[in-house]
Write a protein that holds these residues in place. Sequence first.
Motif, PDB file in Angstrom:
ATOM      1  N   PHE A 195      27.989  52.943  38.041  1.00 33.30           N
ATOM      2  CA  PHE A 195      29.372  52.762  37.617  1.00 33.30           C
ATOM      3  C   PHE A 195      29.389  52.519  36.111  1.00 33.30           C
ATOM      4  CE2 PHE A 195      30.179  50.654  42.006  1.00 33.30           C
ATOM      5  CZ  PHE A 195      30.261  51.887  42.605  1.00 33.30           C
ATOM      6  N   VAL A 196      30.255  53.222  35.398  1.00 34.12           N
ATOM      7  CA  VAL A 196      30.311  53.068  33.941  1.00 34.12           C
ATOM      8  C   VAL A 196      31.670  52.593  33.437  1.00 34.12           C
ATOM      9  CG1 VAL A 196      28.434  54.665  33.427  1.00 34.12           C
ATOM     10  CG2 VAL A 196      30.772  55.530  33.597  1.00 34.12           C
ATOM     11  N   SER A 197      32.734  52.787  34.221  1.00 32.80           N
ATOM     12  CA  SER A 197      34.040  52.301  33.786  1.00 32.80           C
ATOM     13  C   SER A 197      34.948  52.097  34.996  1.00 32.80           C
ATOM     14  CB  SER A 197      34.696  53.272  32.799  1.00 32.80           C
ATOM     15  OG  SER A 197      34.971  54.511  33.410  1.00 32.80           O
ATOM     16  N   ILE A 198      35.991  51.305  34.759  1.00 30.02           N
ATOM     17  CA  ILE A 198      36.990  51.043  35.798  1.00 30.02           C
ATOM     18  C   ILE A 198      37.978  52.198  35.833  1.00 30.02           C
ATOM     19  CG2 ILE A 198      38.926  49.545  36.431  1.00 30.02           C
ATOM     20  CD1 ILE A 198      37.379  47.224  35.121  1.00 30.02           C
ATOM     21  N   ASP A 199      38.241  52.691  37.033  1.00 26.12           N
ATOM     22  CA  ASP A 199      39.274  53.717  37.208  1.00 26.12           C
ATOM     23  C   ASP A 199      40.559  53.080  37.721  1.00 26.12           C
ATOM     24  OD1 ASP A 199      40.122  56.624  37.443  1.00 26.12           O
ATOM     25  OD2 ASP A 199      40.447  55.900  39.488  1.00 26.12           O
ATOM     26  N   SER A 200      40.475  52.352  38.850  1.00 22.46           N
ATOM     27  CA  SER A 200      41.680  51.760  39.436  1.00 22.46           C
ATOM     28  C   SER A 200      41.309  50.723  40.485  1.00 22.46           C
ATOM     29  CB  SER A 200      42.548  52.844  40.082  1.00 22.46           C
ATOM     30  OG  SER A 200      41.841  53.454  41.158  1.00 22.46           O
ATOM     31  N   ALA A 201      42.318  49.984  40.907  1.00 23.97           N
ATOM     32  CA  ALA A 201      42.167  49.052  42.025  1.00 23.97           C
ATOM     33  C   ALA A 201      43.486  49.034  42.781  1.00 23.97           C
ATOM     34  CB  ALA A 201      41.814  47.656  41.528  1.00 23.97           C
ATOM     35  N   GLU A 202      43.392  48.922  44.095  1.00 24.14           N
ATOM     36  CA  GLU A 202      44.604  48.883  44.908  1.00 24.14           C
ATOM     37  C   GLU A 202      44.339  48.153  46.212  1.00 24.14           C
ATOM     38  OE1 GLU A 202      45.708  52.962  45.572  1.00 24.14           O
ATOM     39  OE2 GLU A 202      43.875  53.416  46.645  1.00 24.14           O
ATOM     40  N   ILE A 203      45.405  47.595  46.760  1.00 22.10           N
ATOM     41  CA  ILE A 203      45.338  46.998  48.092  1.00 22.10           C
ATOM     42  C   ILE A 203      45.915  48.022  49.064  1.00 22.10           C
ATOM     43  CG2 ILE A 203      46.203  45.186  49.623  1.00 22.10           C
ATOM     44  CD1 ILE A 203      44.383  43.945  47.645  1.00 22.10           C
ATOM     45  N   VAL A 204      45.125  48.372  50.064  1.00 21.56           N
ATOM     46  CA  VAL A 204      45.554  49.319  51.091  1.00 21.56           C
ATOM     47  C   VAL A 204      45.762  48.516  52.370  1.00 21.56           C
ATOM     48  CG1 VAL A 204      44.920  51.361  52.420  1.00 21.56           C
ATOM     49  CG2 VAL A 204      44.223  51.165  50.020  1.00 21.56           C
ATOM     50  N   GLU A 205      46.945  48.656  52.949  1.00 21.10           N
ATOM     51  CA  GLU A 205      47.265  47.921  54.162  1.00 21.10           C
ATOM     52  C   GLU A 205      47.481  48.909  55.302  1.00 21.10           C
ATOM     53  OE1 GLU A 205      50.157  44.274  55.584  1.00 21.10           O
ATOM     54  OE2 GLU A 205      50.352  45.092  53.571  1.00 21.10           O
ATOM     55  N   THR A 206      46.787  48.677  56.414  1.00 16.57           N
ATOM     56  CA  THR A 206      46.938  49.547  57.574  1.00 16.57           C
ATOM     57  C   THR A 206      47.338  48.718  58.792  1.00 16.57           C
ATOM     58  OG1 THR A 206      44.590  49.342  58.131  1.00 16.57           O
ATOM     59  CG2 THR A 206      45.222  51.219  56.774  1.00 16.57           C
ATOM     60  N   ALA A 207      47.989  49.359  59.714  1.00 14.55           N
ATOM     61  CA  ALA A 207      48.384  48.721  60.963  1.00 14.55           C
ATOM     62  C   ALA A 207      47.867  49.571  62.112  1.00 14.55           C
ATOM     63  CB  ALA A 207      49.895  48.590  61.040  1.00 14.55           C
ATOM     64  N   THR A 208      47.402  48.900  63.148  1.00 14.17           N
ATOM     65  CA  THR A 208      46.892  49.582  64.326  1.00 14.17           C
ATOM     66  C   THR A 208      47.737  49.193  65.522  1.00 14.17           C
ATOM     67  OG1 THR A 208      44.651  49.529  63.426  1.00 14.17           O
ATOM     68  CG2 THR A 208      44.862  49.940  65.787  1.00 14.17           C
ATOM     69  N   SER A 209      48.158  50.180  66.292  1.00 16.76           N
ATOM     70  CA  SER A 209      48.925  49.933  67.513  1.00 16.76           C
ATOM     71  C   SER A 209      48.155  50.504  68.685  1.00 16.76           C
ATOM     72  CB  SER A 209      50.299  50.611  67.429  1.00 16.76           C
ATOM     73  OG  SER A 209      51.037  50.106  66.349  1.00 16.76           O
ATOM     74  N   LYS A 210      47.867  49.646  69.654  1.00 15.01           N
ATOM     75  CA  LYS A 210      47.164  50.110  70.849  1.00 15.01           C
ATOM     76  C   LYS A 210      48.123  50.887  71.728  1.00 15.01           C
ATOM     77  CE  LYS A 210      43.607  46.663  70.993  1.00 15.01           C
ATOM     78  NZ  LYS A 210      42.767  45.840  71.852  1.00 15.01           N
ATOM     79  N   ILE A 211      47.588  51.909  72.364  1.00 12.02           N
ATOM     80  CA  ILE A 211      48.360  52.731  73.289  1.00 12.02           C
ATOM     81  C   ILE A 211      47.745  52.577  74.674  1.00 12.02           C
ATOM     82  CG2 ILE A 211      49.036  55.081  73.865  1.00 12.02           C
ATOM     83  CD1 ILE A 211      48.807  55.710  70.847  1.00 12.02           C
ATOM     84  N   VAL A 212      48.547  52.210  75.617  1.00 10.38           N
ATOM     85  CA  VAL A 212      48.064  52.053  76.979  1.00 10.38           C
ATOM     86  C   VAL A 212      48.066  53.433  77.635  1.00 10.38           C
ATOM     87  CG1 VAL A 212      48.476  50.958  79.218  1.00 10.38           C
ATOM     88  CG2 VAL A 212      49.005  49.729  77.105  1.00 10.38           C
ATOM     89  N   VAL A 213      46.892  53.868  78.066  1.00 15.03           N
ATOM     90  CA  VAL A 213      46.770  55.190  78.663  1.00 15.03           C
ATOM     91  C   VAL A 213      46.315  55.130  80.117  1.00 15.03           C
ATOM     92  CG1 VAL A 213      46.418  56.385  76.483  1.00 15.03           C
ATOM     93  CG2 VAL A 213      44.451  55.472  77.728  1.00 15.03           C
ATOM     94  N   ALA A 214      46.071  53.938  80.615  1.00 11.72           N
ATOM     95  CA  ALA A 214      45.597  53.819  82.005  1.00 11.72           C
ATOM     96  C   ALA A 214      46.624  53.143  82.868  1.00 11.72           C
ATOM     97  CB  ALA A 214      44.308  53.038  82.057  1.00 11.72           C
TER      98      ALA A 214
END
Length: 71
Positions: A52-71
């Motif tokens: 690594f030689v320089s900073i490009d960017s920084a970010e917070i990534v937020e994800t959500a997971t929803s379970k799906i009932v298939v049985a």
Amino acid sequence: MKVLKMTFTTTNGTKASIDVHEPDESLTPEQIKTAMQLVIAKNIFKTKAGSFVSIDSAEIVETATSKIVVA
């Protein structure tokens, strides 16, 4: 889930990232920048694309997971 994605430019000009899962909510942009500068200064990580030689960017990534009932 939240992920702090820190992206750097490498010695060959490409980008590489470090992901930190569930970062401290109180981190400031200045603290993140300081941490990224330390990673570069200490040459802590090496990738196929080089160090690594320089900073490009920084970010917070937020994800959500929803379970799906298939049985």
